[in-house]
Write an enzyme that holds these catalytic residues in place. Structure first.
Site, PDB file in Angstrom:
ATOM      1  N   THR A 120       0.744  -1.246   0.226  1.00  0.00           N
ATOM      2  CA  THR A 120      -0.030  -0.055  -0.079  1.00  0.00           C
ATOM      3  C   THR A 120       0.825   1.417   0.013  1.00  0.00           C
ATOM      4  OG1 THR A 120      -0.145   0.294   2.555  1.00  0.00           O
ATOM      5  CG2 THR A 120      -1.552  -1.370   1.476  1.00  0.00           C
ATOM      6  N   CYS A 121       0.217   2.369  -0.038  1.00  0.00           N
ATOM      7  CA  CYS A 121       1.085   3.639  -0.042  1.00  0.00           C
ATOM      8  C   CYS A 121       1.910   3.758   1.430  1.00  0.00           C
ATOM      9  CB  CYS A 121       0.428   5.110  -0.079  1.00  0.00           C
ATOM     10  SG  CYS A 121      -1.089   4.912   1.069  1.00  0.00           S
ATOM     11  N   HIS A 169       0.524  -8.742  14.570  1.00  0.00           N
ATOM     12  CA  HIS A 169       0.795  -7.573  13.613  1.00  0.00           C
ATOM     13  C   HIS A 169      -0.317  -7.735  12.390  1.00  0.00           C
ATOM     14  CE1 HIS A 169       2.911  -4.570  11.240  1.00  0.00           C
ATOM     15  NE2 HIS A 169       2.922  -5.337  10.367  1.00  0.00           N
ATOM     16  N   SER A 189      -2.131   1.878  11.042  1.00  0.00           N
ATOM     17  CA  SER A 189      -2.226   2.841   9.935  1.00  0.00           C
ATOM     18  C   SER A 189      -1.690   4.293  10.512  1.00  0.00           C
ATOM     19  CB  SER A 189      -3.852   2.948   9.623  1.00  0.00           C
ATOM     20  OG  SER A 189      -4.272   1.412   9.039  1.00  0.00           O
ATOM     21  N   GLU A 244      -8.478   3.841  10.119  1.00  0.00           N
ATOM     22  CA  GLU A 244      -8.860   4.241   8.844  1.00  0.00           C
ATOM     23  C   GLU A 244      -9.233   2.575   8.278  1.00  0.00           C
ATOM     24  OE1 GLU A 244      -7.242   3.415   5.823  1.00  0.00           O
ATOM     25  OE2 GLU A 244      -5.413   2.715   6.453  1.00  0.00           O
ATOM     26  N   THR A 245     -10.277   2.614   7.401  1.00  0.00           N
ATOM     27  CA  THR A 245     -10.675   1.431   7.011  1.00  0.00           C
ATOM     28  C   THR A 245     -10.305   0.869   5.544  1.00  0.00           C
ATOM     29  OG1 THR A 245     -12.826   2.719   6.287  1.00  0.00           O
ATOM     30  CG2 THR A 245     -12.846   1.350   8.438  1.00  0.00           C
ATOM     31  N   GLY A 276     -15.971  31.071  -3.996  1.00  0.00           N
ATOM     32  CA  GLY A 276     -14.623  31.101  -4.323  1.00  0.00           C
ATOM     33  C   GLY A 276     -13.728  29.924  -4.409  1.00  0.00           C
ATOM     34  N   GLY A 303     -11.469  27.815  -4.586  1.00  0.00           N
ATOM     35  CA  GLY A 303     -10.124  27.173  -3.983  1.00  0.00           C
ATOM     36  C   GLY A 303     -10.051  26.004  -3.938  1.00  0.00           C
TER      37      GLY A 303
END
Lengths: 263, 367
Positions: free
Chosen positions: B57-58, B105, B115, B120-121, B195, B197
């Site tokens: 993963t990242c 682990h 994570s 986070e899922t 606006g 942005g």
């Protein structure tokens, strides 16, 4: 004889209250399912109690303040079991259980289980009038619960202080929709209860009538104010809480007056 | 059926281990050197493991494997390294877990406890995809199969029995969560971006992913409004008309560079009266602010500026951290249970089974 059933029922509601408090304190996930089944079990015991008491009296068990409180608690649980899952308001159980528990604990502890001084004969219209009015009170109680849930959530959204319970509350607009529907249902049932009161045959007690019409007018004014957009949703929610508090006080007064021997 | 599965190799010598590199031990510049798309089959051939699964993963690159003989961490790291990377340079960035620690682990990873954003899922989906890929290439045997099936179960229990995934932890997701809490279903809601942005655009995209289809964009430069509207599948609105839009819209995302508040109670009051009690959710991410704080005092208006959104994100993160102990308890129970199963499987005589289980056996043994 029948009180153990009511004690068992009260313990079921206490279990739901304790479970909610523990979950909130430990900040772990609140599961509506436990509350739903605890209230379901409490409801069955309540129903058994009312059935036994009704058979003993030979009529609907609404002859003294004790029975009125138990019947009211039963109505609240009935409406929760019917309405909660339909509107996906499972968390309502966390708010409903303490209310029902408080009503029944008061009924059990206060010296109000006094047999009516006069022998009461079965009167279908009178029993219909009393029971439908009590169920209407149950619906109003749940609208009060929904109102509290709305106010809690609205307050948290306004102050930006989102507590753990915030994540379990239904969306604000859905909650207000459910509250409005409960108000209409309660008002319709209460109106039916009032109308049926005229067919009971006996003389209509003046104080009772004034109080009952006062409650009817209060809820009617909330609905009319809502319909004409005079009241913002937050005000409607607050009025629901106020109206139910007033209605229970009136209910107490009516029964207190009706149990006093004639002067 | 599940318990009838037996370890393929002699269990007393089977070694379950995990070797990896993650955001805890290495920066992205280092991690990306090991994020090559190599097959587990090649790993098995090169290192001689019985089973192998790669999770990339990242934030992490990990290999879960079982082998009869011990395989050195450096050997795995060398295999993971992209061409031109000297694996030995980053040897200290690699960690290794064996046996029970490996099990723990993986359960922590799948449950989101390891994570970067706790709870986070997305990681569970990534673990499932890695498992499916390894299974397709027939590199998953009974041990990894049971281990990963149990990991999915653990992740589900942690998610449902604790508040570890509760609350959003980024500005955009906090805004979307709040919108859902106010309105419920967002499909019929109207959004105005004032606006154009980058953060407003990201928030609008997040709302769009939750079903919002009516997005209007207003900017001093109409060309810029058109450009952003194109990106979020919205429609541009003239900057002179934006206040009138407040009669219709449900969500306002404001991020102009105005020096003074554009929206005050005086401006909003006459428009609110025409809204028929519909709540108005205002996300003001401009600095200095575009919306006067007094607007939050108005009935049915919920105003959040960048500080309040960030504060909620921080609160959610703190809430998630409080849940770690409860999640670890669930994990510990499953680790113990898994170890018991492993011990039992080792003690009992093994049937003659293929080294890698066939599809039907794997499906039947899924937990």
């Amino acid at each position: 004889m029948d009180r153990p059933l009511l004690i068992a029922s009260t313990l079921c509601y206490l279990a739901a209250v304790v479970r909610t408090l523990l979950a909130v304190r430990a900040r772990v996930a609140l599961h509506g399912r436990f509350n739903f089944f605890a209230i379901g079990a409490g409801f069955l015991s309540q129903t058994a109690f009312l059935s036994v008491r009704g058979h003993a009296l030979g009529r609907c068990p609404l002859t003294n303040l004790f029975e009125v409180f138990v019947f009211l608690a039963w109505s609240v649980a009935l409406i929760y079991l019917l309405v909660g899952p339909t509107y996906r308001l499972s968390l309502m159980g966390a708010f409903t259980a303490p209310l029902v528990f408080a009503l029944q604990t008061f009924a059990l502890l206060a010296p109000i289980d006094i047999p009516h001084p006069a022998r009461l004969f079965a009167n279908p219209w009178l029993e219909f009038h009393a029971s439908i009015s009590m169920i209407a009170y149950g619906v109003f109680a749940l609208s009060c619960v929904a109102g509290v849930m709305y106010l809690v959530q609205e307050r948290q959204l306004k102050t930006h202080q989102l507590r753990s319970i915030f994540y379990y509350l239904p969306p604000l607009t859905n909650l207000f929709g459910a509250l409005t529907r409960l108000l209409w249902l309660g008002f319709a049932l209460y109106t039916a209860g009032l109308i049926s009161g005229f067919f009971t045959g006996g003389p209509l007690p003046r104080v009772k009538m004034i109080c009952a019409f006062g409650v009817w007018l209060f809820y009617g004014a909330i609905l009319q104010g809502r319909h004409l957009r005079w009241f913002a949703p937050k005000r409607v929610a607050a009025l629901c809480v106020l109206a139910f508090t007033a209605a229970v006080s009136v209910l107490w007064a009516i029964n207190f007056v009706s149990q006093r021997p004639p002067m | 059926m599940g318990d009838q599965l037996r370890l393929a190799e002699a269990p007393d010598v089977m070694n379950l281990f995990c070797v990896g590199i993650s955001h805890h031990t290495a920066k992205v510049e280092t991690r990306e050197r090991y994020a090559g798309q190599r097959s587990e089959e090649a790993l098995r051939v090169e290192t001689g493991c019985a089973e192998a699964l790669m999770l990339a993963t990242c934030n992490r690159v990990e290999v879960y494997a079982s082998a009869a003989a011990s395989i050195a961490t450096e050997q795995i790291a060398r295999w993971l390294a992209r061409e031109g990377t000297e694996a030995i340079e980053n040897a200290s960035a690699f960690y290794r877990y064996e046996g029970e620690e490996c099990v723990r682990h993986l359960f922590r990873v799948a449950a989101g406890l390891d994570s970067m954003v706790i709870g986070e899922t997305d990681i569970l989906g990534q673990v499932k995809r890695a498992y499916a890929k390894a299974r397709e290439s027939r590199c998953v045997g009974s041990l990894l199969h049971r281990l990963f099936q149990r990991a999915f179960r653990v992740a589900k229990q942690v998610r449902t029995r604790t508040d570890i995934t509760r609350g959003a932890v980024s500005v955009g997701s906090v805004a979307v969560d709040l919108a859902v809490k106010i309105f419920g279903d967002l499909r019929e809601r109207k959004v105005l971006i004032l606006g154009a942005g980058e953060t407003s655009e990201r928030t609008a995209r997040a709302l769009s992913s939750r079903g919002v289809t009516d997005i209007r964009v207003s900017n001093r430069s109409f060309e810029r409004a058109e450009s952003v509207a194109g990106l979020v599948r919205g429609r541009p609105v003239s900057f002179h008309e934006w206040t009138l839009q407040c009669r219709e819209i449900d969500i306002l995302i404001s991020s102009t560079s105005a020096d003074e508040p554009l929206l005050t109670p005086d401006v909003l009051s006459p428009l609110i009266r025409e809204r028929s009690d519909r709540p108005l959710f205002i996300i003001d991410i401009a600095v200095p602010r575009d919306v006067a704080p007094e607007v939050n005092e108005m009935d049915g208006v919920f105003l959040y500026d960048i500080d309040s959104l960030q504060s909620i994100a921080a609160q959610s993160l703190a809430l998630r951290r409080e849940q770690i102990a409860a999640a670890e308890e669930i994990i510990a129970a499953h680790v113990s249970d898994f170890q018991t199963w492993l011990g039992r499987a080792r003690d009992e005589p093994l049937p003659v089974t293929p080294r890698v289980l066939d599809e039907a056996a794997l499906r039947a043994s899924e937990l």
